[in-house]
Design a protein around this motif. Structure first.
Motif, PDB file in Angstrom:
ATOM      1  N   GLY A  15      30.258  27.942  36.724  1.00  0.00           N
ATOM      2  CA  GLY A  15      30.106  28.373  38.114  1.00  0.00           C
ATOM      3  C   GLY A  15      31.368  29.048  38.629  1.00  0.00           C
ATOM      4  O   GLY A  15      31.309  30.076  39.305  1.00  0.00           O
ATOM      5  N   PHE A  16      32.506  28.484  38.265  1.00  0.00           N
ATOM      6  CA  PHE A  16      33.781  29.018  38.730  1.00  0.00           C
ATOM      7  C   PHE A  16      34.024  30.417  38.168  1.00  0.00           C
ATOM      8  O   PHE A  16      34.523  31.303  38.867  1.00  0.00           O
ATOM      9  CB  PHE A  16      34.901  28.072  38.319  1.00  0.00           C
ATOM     10  CG  PHE A  16      36.223  28.438  38.929  1.00  0.00           C
ATOM     11  CD1 PHE A  16      36.433  28.287  40.291  1.00  0.00           C
ATOM     12  CD2 PHE A  16      37.247  28.936  38.144  1.00  0.00           C
ATOM     13  CE1 PHE A  16      37.638  28.628  40.856  1.00  0.00           C
ATOM     14  CE2 PHE A  16      38.450  29.286  38.702  1.00  0.00           C
ATOM     15  CZ  PHE A  16      38.658  29.128  40.064  1.00  0.00           C
ATOM     16  N   LEU A  19      32.101  32.753  40.167  1.00  0.00           N
ATOM     17  CA  LEU A  19      32.757  32.977  41.467  1.00  0.00           C
ATOM     18  C   LEU A  19      33.901  33.975  41.312  1.00  0.00           C
ATOM     19  O   LEU A  19      34.073  34.875  42.135  1.00  0.00           O
ATOM     20  CB  LEU A  19      33.274  31.658  42.029  1.00  0.00           C
ATOM     21  CG  LEU A  19      33.997  31.750  43.374  1.00  0.00           C
ATOM     22  CD1 LEU A  19      33.047  32.202  44.461  1.00  0.00           C
ATOM     23  CD2 LEU A  19      34.622  30.421  43.748  1.00  0.00           C
ATOM     24  N   PHE A  22      32.564  37.374  41.097  1.00  0.00           N
ATOM     25  CA  PHE A  22      32.170  37.878  42.413  1.00  0.00           C
ATOM     26  C   PHE A  22      33.392  38.366  43.200  1.00  0.00           C
ATOM     27  O   PHE A  22      33.379  39.447  43.788  1.00  0.00           O
ATOM     28  CB  PHE A  22      31.445  36.783  43.190  1.00  0.00           C
ATOM     29  CG  PHE A  22      31.327  37.060  44.661  1.00  0.00           C
ATOM     30  CD1 PHE A  22      30.419  37.989  45.121  1.00  0.00           C
ATOM     31  CD2 PHE A  22      32.134  36.403  45.569  1.00  0.00           C
ATOM     32  CE1 PHE A  22      30.311  38.260  46.470  1.00  0.00           C
ATOM     33  CE2 PHE A  22      32.032  36.671  46.917  1.00  0.00           C
ATOM     34  CZ  PHE A  22      31.126  37.604  47.374  1.00  0.00           C
ATOM     35  N   LEU A  23      34.460  37.558  43.165  1.00  0.00           N
ATOM     36  CA  LEU A  23      35.658  37.931  43.920  1.00  0.00           C
ATOM     37  C   LEU A  23      36.271  39.214  43.370  1.00  0.00           C
ATOM     38  O   LEU A  23      36.736  40.069  44.121  1.00  0.00           O
ATOM     39  CB  LEU A  23      36.677  36.790  43.895  1.00  0.00           C
ATOM     40  CG  LEU A  23      36.250  35.548  44.651  1.00  0.00           C
ATOM     41  CD1 LEU A  23      37.298  34.459  44.536  1.00  0.00           C
ATOM     42  CD2 LEU A  23      35.993  35.868  46.120  1.00  0.00           C
ATOM     43  N   LEU A  26      34.148  42.128  44.524  1.00  0.00           N
ATOM     44  CA  LEU A  26      34.391  42.397  45.943  1.00  0.00           C
ATOM     45  C   LEU A  26      35.698  43.161  46.118  1.00  0.00           C
ATOM     46  O   LEU A  26      35.774  44.145  46.849  1.00  0.00           O
ATOM     47  CB  LEU A  26      34.456  41.079  46.707  1.00  0.00           C
ATOM     48  CG  LEU A  26      34.533  41.168  48.215  1.00  0.00           C
ATOM     49  CD1 LEU A  26      33.244  41.732  48.775  1.00  0.00           C
ATOM     50  CD2 LEU A  26      34.811  39.810  48.820  1.00  0.00           C
ATOM     51  N   TYR A  31      31.121  46.212  46.634  1.00  0.00           N
ATOM     52  CA  TYR A  31      30.204  45.870  47.720  1.00  0.00           C
ATOM     53  C   TYR A  31      30.303  46.862  48.874  1.00  0.00           C
ATOM     54  O   TYR A  31      29.737  46.656  49.930  1.00  0.00           O
ATOM     55  CB  TYR A  31      30.485  44.448  48.222  1.00  0.00           C
ATOM     56  CG  TYR A  31      29.904  43.397  47.325  1.00  0.00           C
ATOM     57  CD1 TYR A  31      28.687  42.794  47.634  1.00  0.00           C
ATOM     58  CD2 TYR A  31      30.530  43.025  46.150  1.00  0.00           C
ATOM     59  CE1 TYR A  31      28.133  41.845  46.807  1.00  0.00           C
ATOM     60  CE2 TYR A  31      29.986  42.081  45.317  1.00  0.00           C
ATOM     61  CZ  TYR A  31      28.782  41.489  45.650  1.00  0.00           C
ATOM     62  OH  TYR A  31      28.229  40.563  44.821  1.00  0.00           O
ATOM     63  N   GLU A  32      31.063  47.943  48.677  1.00  0.00           N
ATOM     64  CA  GLU A  32      31.282  48.893  49.759  1.00  0.00           C
ATOM     65  C   GLU A  32      30.040  49.715  50.062  1.00  0.00           C
ATOM     66  O   GLU A  32      29.783  50.085  51.181  1.00  0.00           O
ATOM     67  CB  GLU A  32      32.419  49.852  49.399  1.00  0.00           C
ATOM     68  CG  GLU A  32      33.696  49.180  49.021  1.00  0.00           C
ATOM     69  CD  GLU A  32      34.525  48.794  50.213  1.00  0.00           C
ATOM     70  OE1 GLU A  32      35.058  49.696  50.842  1.00  0.00           O
ATOM     71  OE2 GLU A  32      34.606  47.587  50.506  1.00  0.00           O
ATOM     72  N   ASP A  33      29.271  50.047  49.048  1.00  0.00           N
ATOM     73  CA  ASP A  33      28.157  50.961  49.228  1.00  0.00           C
ATOM     74  C   ASP A  33      26.943  50.435  48.486  1.00  0.00           C
ATOM     75  O   ASP A  33      26.610  50.900  47.404  1.00  0.00           O
ATOM     76  CB  ASP A  33      28.548  52.355  48.719  1.00  0.00           C
ATOM     77  CG  ASP A  33      27.451  53.367  48.979  1.00  0.00           C
ATOM     78  OD1 ASP A  33      26.560  53.068  49.796  1.00  0.00           O
ATOM     79  OD2 ASP A  33      27.475  54.438  48.359  1.00  0.00           O
ATOM     80  N   ASP A  35      23.725  50.596  49.311  1.00  0.00           N
ATOM     81  CA  ASP A  35      22.603  51.545  49.265  1.00  0.00           C
ATOM     82  C   ASP A  35      22.827  52.583  48.172  1.00  0.00           C
ATOM     83  O   ASP A  35      21.925  52.923  47.419  1.00  0.00           O
ATOM     84  CB  ASP A  35      22.468  52.286  50.605  1.00  0.00           C
ATOM     85  CG  ASP A  35      22.306  51.329  51.755  1.00  0.00           C
ATOM     86  OD1 ASP A  35      21.926  50.178  51.479  1.00  0.00           O
ATOM     87  OD2 ASP A  35      22.564  51.718  52.897  1.00  0.00           O
ATOM     88  N   GLY A  36      24.054  53.102  48.106  1.00  0.00           N
ATOM     89  CA  GLY A  36      24.366  54.132  47.128  1.00  0.00           C
ATOM     90  C   GLY A  36      24.237  53.608  45.715  1.00  0.00           C
ATOM     91  O   GLY A  36      23.648  54.248  44.837  1.00  0.00           O
TER      92      GLY A  36
END
Lengths: 54, 783
Positions: A15-16, A19, A22-23, A26, A31-33, A35-36
């Motif tokens: 799990g870590f 995580l 994910f970080l 980010l 995670y900025e766009d 939709d694109g």
């Protein structure tokens, strides 16, 4: 119950790792766009252009 | 507008590039030369696949007739290895295929090293090797494809906005990780009735190991906001959340140390995850609306032509023009600075600054109002104040102050929390004291039911009740063309009880529209063909009146007089050889062998103005009209729109004073206006709206921007806002009802972490499901 001593830390570690993934995503702006990114996968890049030499 | 155009013309004839409906005499499948060129460009690059995937509104990607005049070179940032990067705002970037087309087309240039378009923020980042001026060519390339490009500026988005969003997303990820993993352990504890005590203790320590850092890090946005609220002397929702989460964590830690039967780490972390998810969604919905407003603003920003020493005009960003510089103001251009006229006479449309519908003429030496549009020949004006010291900047500062005052509006959730939190904490304290002093439990065990009461009442449903409705309602309004950028705007809109409207540009179109006359349709078509060559406001109005007119080549424009093609002339009375004066806005068409015909123009009431006024009245709002224009014109518009209360000749300060008077009388006025003269009133009003063709100052000041052409969106938006408020009240009632049931159980010590989790999850789901009803079309939306 002995197996728990091994399995629980392993599960937590997995799990870590997720995580941390994910970080990292980010921080590197993935995670900025949203939709694109969803659309981008449907299109091919043009193969013709040569990378300019640095 | 596109939808209307598409309905009236058979759908099979559409432009091969932009998809706009074609007039009968189309030029080989294209609506204009620009589209033909763009199509050839796309085909030449081998990017035809774009047309199979294109998903934009028809006509959006029509290239502008003229190349962008702005100089982008000073905006390019030099990199370390001789490359330049440029950030641009691209309008028209609305689908994945557009992103692909733009990126591929620009990247096909050999010296481009980076071309990355962001579909969410409409930002294009370009990087290239070579001179900075090369940026202009790349911008021109994007313009030739049909994208409208503006410099990426502070107006597009506040810089801290991105960082704030990233922090929320990060907190959500951490909280979700914690909630999922702790829940895994907690479920084992709940069902593991045969679990040994040592194993259970190990499980609790494991949960504490994950739970403590997660609560600490992921809860930061709440703690910070709660502290800020306390400093301002206010109890807000975040304070309630923070106290609940921290109390649950602290009690769980003490239970873990004492090897108690239950811990509440799972409740604390899943509560955070749930609330953060609501907050991320709320932010995303509002950001989309704000982005659309910023896009409108960025396209209005621009450069002005400054005359240099040799009489050569140089395009300069507005902020860099010093006082004393000489400006060349082209026909149809907006004056962005305070200036005096150098010579000759100027005909300016001052509807945005004073509300007068008819253009006014200025003599040499007269001060010209910033914000006016040049309706006549190009003129030279001397700047009297730099942008930062000018009247528009002063107005901007005034708006900022008024906006801050509006930020103090307390929303319904915080009003409820204001009494809810003290009550709950009093109950929890009483519970603790009862179990400790009366029932004689040790203090650490007496704490358990007290904290359980805090946890089940921790306003989970309450905290999610409002963001959930906001997300759904703001999203529904966005789809219908109403942009809501402020967090409390919906609540204020729902409670508005009277409406103050502006005339020019708000109730009316704010631009000249062709009136019926004695010309034939063939004459109109020929005149419109000529008019297409000019940017003059009247010529544009004529071209709009006859969209089907073909473009003709070889039209010559004589500035300030008219257009000439062979022996055919279109322009002022003198230019066309007509004797006599020229009442109002008129263009003459003189053709060989025929008497000259006049095309008259006037500002016209929007098609649905009367319906919108009736709609506002049906919603219980008293409607009044305030205009800076002369009394006869205002009276006529008021009669047509069905408004009985009207005032003419109102100055901007008087408009603001009227709004203040209404507020002082306890009314909650909704102000609708588009001009610079309305901006102060917009900022002061209880809630305000501006049409999307209004001035940038008005749009900045307004809470809502109406993107659709029709005013009927406004009463419809009020209906949606009222529905949303009803749902918010229902949601608050639901979650308070839940609490009323759960508190007695918790105080008596019957609440286990499992029960708390079930109560929390089920109340949140009910509240969210109820919120989804906010997207339902209110009954009379289309009326």
């Amino acid at each position: 119950m002995d197996s728990l001593i091994l399995l629980m830390p392993v599960a937590m570690l997995m799990g870590f790792i997720a995580l941390c993934g994910f970080l990292w995503a980010l921080r590197s702006g993935q995670y900025e766009d949203l939709d694109g990114a969803a659309n981008r996968i449907l299109f091919d890049d043009l193969p013709t252009k040569k990378e300019p030499k640095p | 507008m596109n939808a209307i155009a598409r309905l009236s013309i058979p759908a099979e004839a559409a432009c091969a590039h932009c998809g706009a409906a074609l007039a009968t005499e189309a030029r080989g499948g294209f609506c204009c030369a620009g589209c033909e060129g763009a199509h050839a460009l796309v085909a030449g690059l081998g990017l035809d696949a774009f047309y199979r995937r294109r998903d934009t509104a028809d006509g959006v990607l029509r290239p502008a007739a003229e190349a962008p005049t702005m100089d982008f070179a000073p905006l390019a940032r030099p990199g370390r290895q001789g490359e330049f990067t440029l950030e641009l705002m691209v309008s028209g970037l609305t689908c994945g295929a557009c992103v692909w087309l733009l990126e591929q087309a620009v990247a096909a240039e050999p010296d481009v090293v980076q071309a990355r378009a962001n579909l969410t923020t409409r930002r294009l980042t370009l990087g290239w090797r070579g001179p900075a001026a090369r940026g202009n060519e790349l911008v021109a390339l994007a313009a030739r494809l049909g994208f409208r490009v503006a410099p990426w500026s502070a107006a597009c988005l506040r810089a801290d906005e991105d960082a704030e969003g990233r922090e929320l997303t990060r907190a959500l990820g951490i909280a979700a990780f914690g909630a999922a993993n702790i829940m895994m352990i907690s479920v084992a504890v709940w069902v593991g009735w045969d679990m040994g005590e040592a194993t259970r203790a190990g499980m609790h320590w494991m949960a504490a190991l994950i739970g403590l850092p997660v609560v600490l890090v992921a809860g930061m946005p709440f703690y910070r906001s709660a502290l800020a609220g306390l400093r301002a002397g206010r109890m807000n929702m975040d304070l309630a959340v923070s106290l609940g989460v921290l109390a649950a964590t602290g009690m769980s830690l003490s239970e873990t140390i004492q090897n108690g039967p239950f811990t509440y780490f799972d409740s604390a972390s899943s509560l955070l995850a749930l609330l953060l998810a609501g907050r991320v969604a709320d932010r995303a919905a509002r950001r989309r609306a704000r982005q659309a407003v910023a896009e409108l603003l960025a396209l209005q920003e621009g450069s002005v032509a400054v005359l240099g020493a040799g009489g050569i005009a140089v395009q300069t960003p507005v902020e860099q023009v010093p006082a004393g510089a000489r400006l060349l103001l082209a026909a149809g251009e907006r004056l962005r600075l305070d200036a005096v006229l150098e010579g000759g006479t100027a005909l300016l449309d001052t509807s945005a600054t004073t509300g007068e519908a008819l253009p006014r003429s200025y003599a040499a030496g007269e001060a010209l109002p910033a914000g006016a549009i040049n309706m006549g020949a190009p003129v030279v004006a001397r700047v009297t104040a730099a942008a930062a010291d000018g009247s528009l900047a002063a107005m901007g500062r005034l708006l900022e102050r008024a906006g801050r005052a509006k930020g103090r509006f307390v929303n319904m959730a915080d009003r409820v929390v204001g009494w809810f939190v003290p009550v709950v904490h009093a109950v929890a304290a009483a519970t603790f004291l009862y179990w400790w002093l009366v029932a004689g439990l040790p203090w650490s065990q007496a704490l358990v039911p007290a904290v359980a009461a805090l946890i089940v009442t921790c306003p989970c449903g309450l905290a999610i009740a409002i963001p959930a409705v906001q997300v759904v309602a703001v999203g529904a309004l966005f789809r219908r063309g109403v942009l809501v950028s402020s967090a409390t705007a919906l609540e204020r809109l729902a409670s508005a009880d009277c409406a103050v409207l502006d005339k020019t540009g708000t109730l009316t179109e704010g631009r000249p529209v062709l009136l019926p006359g004695v010309w034939s349709s063939a004459q109109l078509r020929r005149a419109a063909s000529l008019a297409r060559a000019s940017r003059h406001p009247l010529a544009r109005a004529l071209a709009r009146a006859c969209q089907a007119a073909p473009v003709v080549e070889g039209v010559q424009e004589i500035p300030g007089q008219g257009l000439r093609l062979g022996c055919t002339r279109l322009g002022s009375a003198a230019f066309c050889g007509v004797a006599g004066s020229n009442p109002g806005l008129t263009l003459w068409l003189a053709e060989p062998g025929a008497a000259p015909v006049a095309f008259r123009f006037a500002d016209k009431l929007r098609a649905d103005a009367a319906a919108a006024v009736a709609g506002l009245r049906a919603l219980g709002l008293e409607v009044e009209l305030l205009s800076g224009d002369a009394a006869p014109a205002v009276a006529a518009v008021a009669r047509e729109a069905g408004i009985t209360a009207w005032r003419a000749g109102v100055s901007p300060a008087e408009k603001a004073a009227r709004i203040e008077a209404l507020r002082a009388a306890g009314r909650r006025p909704l102000m609708l206006g588009d001009g610079i003269n309305d901006a102060a009133a917009l900022a002061l009003a209880h809630v305000s709206a501006a049409p999307d063709d209004g001035t940038d100052l008005a749009q900045t000041a307004a809470d809502l921007v109406l993107r659709s052409e029709n005013l009927a969106a406004l009463p419809a938006a009020i209906r949606t806002a009222r529905l949303a408020q009803t749902l918010v009240r229902q949601n608050i009632g639901l979650s308070l009802g839940y609490n009323a049931l759960a508190i007695p159980l918790a105080c008596l010590g019957y609440v286990t972490p499992l029960l708390a989790a079930v109560v929390m999850a089920s109340s949140s789901i009910i509240v969210i499901l109820n919120a989804l009803r906010a997207s339902k079309e209110p009954a009379a939306w289309t009326a």
